[in-house]
Every structure is written in C-alpha cells, then in structure tokens.
Design an enzyme around this catalytic site. Structure first.
Site, short mmCIF file in Angstrom:
data_model
loop_
_atom_site.label_atom_id
_atom_site.label_comp_id
_atom_site.label_asym_id
_atom_site.label_seq_id
_atom_site.Cartn_x
_atom_site.Cartn_y
_atom_site.Cartn_z
N HIS A 299 0.82 -1.21 0.00
CA HIS A 299 0.00 0.00 0.00
C HIS A 299 0.85 1.27 0.00
O HIS A 299 0.36 2.34 -0.34
CB HIS A 299 -0.98 0.00 1.18
CG HIS A 299 -0.37 0.31 2.52
ND1 HIS A 299 -0.02 -0.67 3.43
CD2 HIS A 299 -0.07 1.49 3.12
CE1 HIS A 299 0.46 -0.10 4.52
NE2 HIS A 299 0.45 1.21 4.36
N ASP B 5 0.28 -7.61 1.50
CA ASP B 5 0.68 -6.21 1.57
C ASP B 5 2.21 -6.07 1.56
O ASP B 5 2.78 -5.25 2.28
CB ASP B 5 0.10 -5.53 2.81
CG ASP B 5 0.13 -4.01 2.69
OD1 ASP B 5 0.24 -3.50 1.56
OD2 ASP B 5 0.06 -3.32 3.73
N ASN C 82 5.39 4.14 9.47
CA ASN C 82 6.13 2.92 9.85
C ASN C 82 5.89 1.80 8.85
O ASN C 82 6.65 0.81 8.82
CB ASN C 82 5.72 2.42 11.22
CG ASN C 82 6.49 3.06 12.36
OD1 ASN C 82 5.90 3.70 13.22
ND2 ASN C 82 7.80 2.89 12.38
N SER C 83 4.84 1.91 8.06
CA SER C 83 4.44 0.83 7.16
C SER C 83 5.61 0.39 6.27
O SER C 83 6.21 1.20 5.57
CB SER C 83 3.28 1.28 6.27
OG SER C 83 2.14 1.53 7.03
N LEU D 7 -8.93 -21.95 -1.55
CA LEU D 7 -9.87 -23.03 -1.27
C LEU D 7 -11.25 -22.67 -1.80
O LEU D 7 -12.01 -23.55 -2.22
CB LEU D 7 -9.92 -23.29 0.24
CG LEU D 7 -10.77 -24.45 0.76
CD1 LEU D 7 -10.31 -25.77 0.12
CD2 LEU D 7 -10.67 -24.53 2.27
N GLY D 8 -11.58 -21.40 -1.77
CA GLY D 8 -12.86 -20.95 -2.31
C GLY D 8 -14.04 -21.19 -1.40
O GLY D 8 -15.10 -21.64 -1.84
N VAL D 9 -13.88 -20.86 -0.11
CA VAL D 9 -14.97 -21.03 0.85
C VAL D 9 -15.10 -19.78 1.71
O VAL D 9 -14.13 -19.06 1.95
CB VAL D 9 -14.76 -22.25 1.77
CG1 VAL D 9 -14.77 -23.54 0.98
CG2 VAL D 9 -13.49 -22.12 2.59
#
Length: 378
Positions: free
Chosen positions: A91, A134, A210-211, A261-263
């Site tokens: 970001h 990120d 700080n990111s 996994l798609g859940v």
C-alpha cells in the site's frame, strides 16, 4: 472469546509477625532486563536488549520510501552486485508499479525515491507487489556504502520476546520504538474485504509512516514487516514466514500466486455449536463456496439460519475440524496453514463434520483471484 472470572470469597486471619529480613540495595534489585520468565521452577533469563547497539547496527539498512502517493518505510532484504532489493508494504507503493521504463516518459511510472539513513536518496523501481500480504519489493541500484541486509528470522517470535520497530512514522526518519511480541498467528483485516493471515502483534508503537519497516528482535533479525497500528499498544506486522515465501517470488517474478480453497466460513462459537448440535466449539462452519471454485461440489455450505439468544446463526453446512491432519481451531489456523504450507495445485485433506458424521474430503487448491472476485475467506 468470552473469559469468565470466578471470584471465591475466603476468610483471612491476619497475624502480626516479627521477621528479620535482609533488605537488598538498589543495585541488587532485579531490573526488567533480568529475570524474564519462570519455567519448571527454575528462573530463566533473557539477555538484555542493547537498543543503542541494535539501532546502530540495523538503522543503515532501514530506508524511507517516497512515492507519488505518500511515504512509508522499508529495509534492505537482499543485495547482489551493487543492486539492493528493499522490502516495503504494497500500500506504500500502490498505483506506482510494478512496471518498466516507458519511452519518452520523464519518470519511470514504477519509480519511487528511497532515502537511506545517511540522507542519500536513490531512485528505486517497484519490481513486485502482492496485495494479499501487503508486501512489495523495490530495486535500488548504487546503494550507499555501508548498507547491509537485514536477516529474516526463520519463524514467528515467541510471545513476550522483546522487539523494536524501525522506520519513519509521520515522516520522522530514523525512529525506533520498542516493546514485546503481544501475540502471533493473528488475522489482520485490511479494509479491502480480506484479512492477512499469520501476522505478529506487538505493543511497540507503529504509526503511519512505519508501514513497510522492519520489526526486529534483539539479535537484529527481522521478525515482521510492520503494517498497521490497531490502537493504543496494538500493532501488527507480516510474519517472517510469509516474508520468506512471498518476497523471493516478487524479486524473481514480480508477483506471488496464493492458494485458494474458495470457501466462506464463520467460527464455531458456542451459539453456532448449539444450533448445529455440536459437542464443542471447534473448527469453522462453511457458509458458502465460490461458484466453480476448488471446493464447489466438495464442501457443503450452510442452507439456513436459526435464532440463538437473539442472533441469527447459520446451520446445515460442513464443519471443517482438520486440514492435512492438523486441527483447525479457528479461521486463523486454517488461513495460516494454507498461506504457509500450501500452493496452488496442491491437494489438501479436509476432515469435516457433516450431518453428525466425521468424514474426509479432498480438495485441489486453485489460485486466489483478485480481491472482490471470490469469498472473503480462505
């Protein structure tokens, strides 16, 4: 989690005793750097953290990352023949790269400025980004003399370990804050419809700017990439395990493929357990599967809701209690396992409770789609 405190009343008889004691001098009193923990009845100690030396050794490898969209921090992860790779947050450089030079452009669209501890500024090129952790990598040529890499720890640090956060909060370059590791295997919401698994929680101050900077232990090893402060004395960092899985791929290929996994799931709370006739609050309940996703037709999602203590609770779906033989105790444990131990194309064995019976199903993991194109879960 609800914690119940049990208070027990007791009658106390106070006796006045005359006892001769030896009063220690101030120099003999233990400091915060002395006795650290009690284990098996024997006092154990944690070596003092020499913060001044730690800062002197680590700060040359910490940089301020300046992009058209703002500023953050970063650290030198790898060096090769005069080229350095600086790790930061996605970001921090969002909308900048990755990319290469464009003919006729005055500035590379993937370029950012990297300011090192000695004040030297170098132009960097965003070579890889990954929104789901990120993380991002910036390539810098002609790194200033004396800049070395910071080693990354093999695994997340233990709770209670002393750590320091380095970076440029609010644009204040060369800042160090310190604290301890408050928790591990945290799931950190991003505000973009998904969470980052396996993060490290700390009470070291982490503020805007700080990111992307390093969270380091007393040996100077990176035990997390700082991302966000969640409030007073609550900060989060991407775990070293994820850094070591993702960053090399960003350097080599510019991107990272996440398993999928798609859940969509919810934790099995006491209310969910009661509504579904479960004996204990463990595992995660499948509330839905992505159409044509890896788990579609393999796992069964919830098909109804009931009211328990005034709240709507899903019922009828599979409850995942283990993955590849490892207990699934929460959404965090499932997400961390998939992120750390699997890749697209791997087959995982899921132990589920279905209609009161325990069974095992196999799912071949896919590649996670872009944010917003599938369930917000695993």
């Amino acid at each position: 989690m609800v914690r119940k405190a049990v208070w027990v009343g007791a009658s106390v008889v106070l006796l006045t005793l005359v006892v001769a004691v030896a009063v220690p001098t101030l120099a003999q009193l233990p400091t915060e750097e002395d006795v650290y923990a009690q284990e098996d009845g024997n006092a154990t100690t944690q070596p003092a953290c020499q913060y001044q030396e730690l800062y002197q050794d680590a700060s040359p490898a910490v940089a301020q990352v300046l992009s058209d969209g703002g500023q953050g921090s970063g650290f030198v992860y790898e060096r090769d023949d005069g080229t350095s790779y600086v790790v930061t947050n996605e970001h921090v450089v969002a909308g900048v790269g990755p990319g290469g030079p464009v003919d006729g452009a005055e500035r590379d669209p993937a370029a950012v400025d990297v300011r090192f501890a000695d004040g030297a500024v170098r132009s960097g090129n965003v070579t890889g980004t990954d929104v789901y952790t990120d993380l991002a990598v910036v390539r810098v040529n002609d790194t200033p003399d004396g800049v070395e890499t910071l080693p990354v720890a093999n695994d997340s640090p233990p709770v209670g370990q002393r750590v320091a956060a380095l970076g440029s909060p609010f644009g204040l370059e060369g800042t160090m804050t310190h604290g301890i590791v408050s928790g591990v295997n945290r799931s950190m919401p991003t505000g973009a419809g998904f969470s980052i698994p396996d993060t490290v929680q700390t009470d070291a101050s982490i503020n805007p700017g700080n990111s992307g900077g390093p969270l380091i232990d007393c040996d100077g090893d990176v035990v997390g990439v700082n991302r966000a402060g969640g409030g007073d004395n609550v900060g989060f960092a991407v775990s070293p395990a994820l850094v070591e899985r993702v960053v090399p791929e960003l350097i080599a290929n510019g991107s990272y493929e996440h398993p999928y996994l798609g859940v969509g799931t919810v934790p099995v709370t006491p209310a969910v357990a009661e509504a579904n006739g479960l004996n204990e609050s463990q595992g995660v309940l499948v509330v839905g599967t992505a159409a044509d996703g890896p788990a579609d037709g393999v796992l069964v999602g919830s098909n109804d809701t009931v009211t328990v203590d005034g709240q709507q609770v899903p019922v009828g779906g599979d409850v995942v209690v283990a993955v590849d033989g490892r207990a699934v105790t929460s959404q965090e444990s499932l997400g961390s396992y998939l992120a750390r131990e699997t890749a697209p194309g791997d087959e995982v064995d899921l132990t589920v409770l279905r209609d009161g019976n325990r069974t095992t199903v196999n799912v071949t993991l896919g590649e996670r789609p872009a944010p917003g194109e599938g369930p917000a879960g695993a």
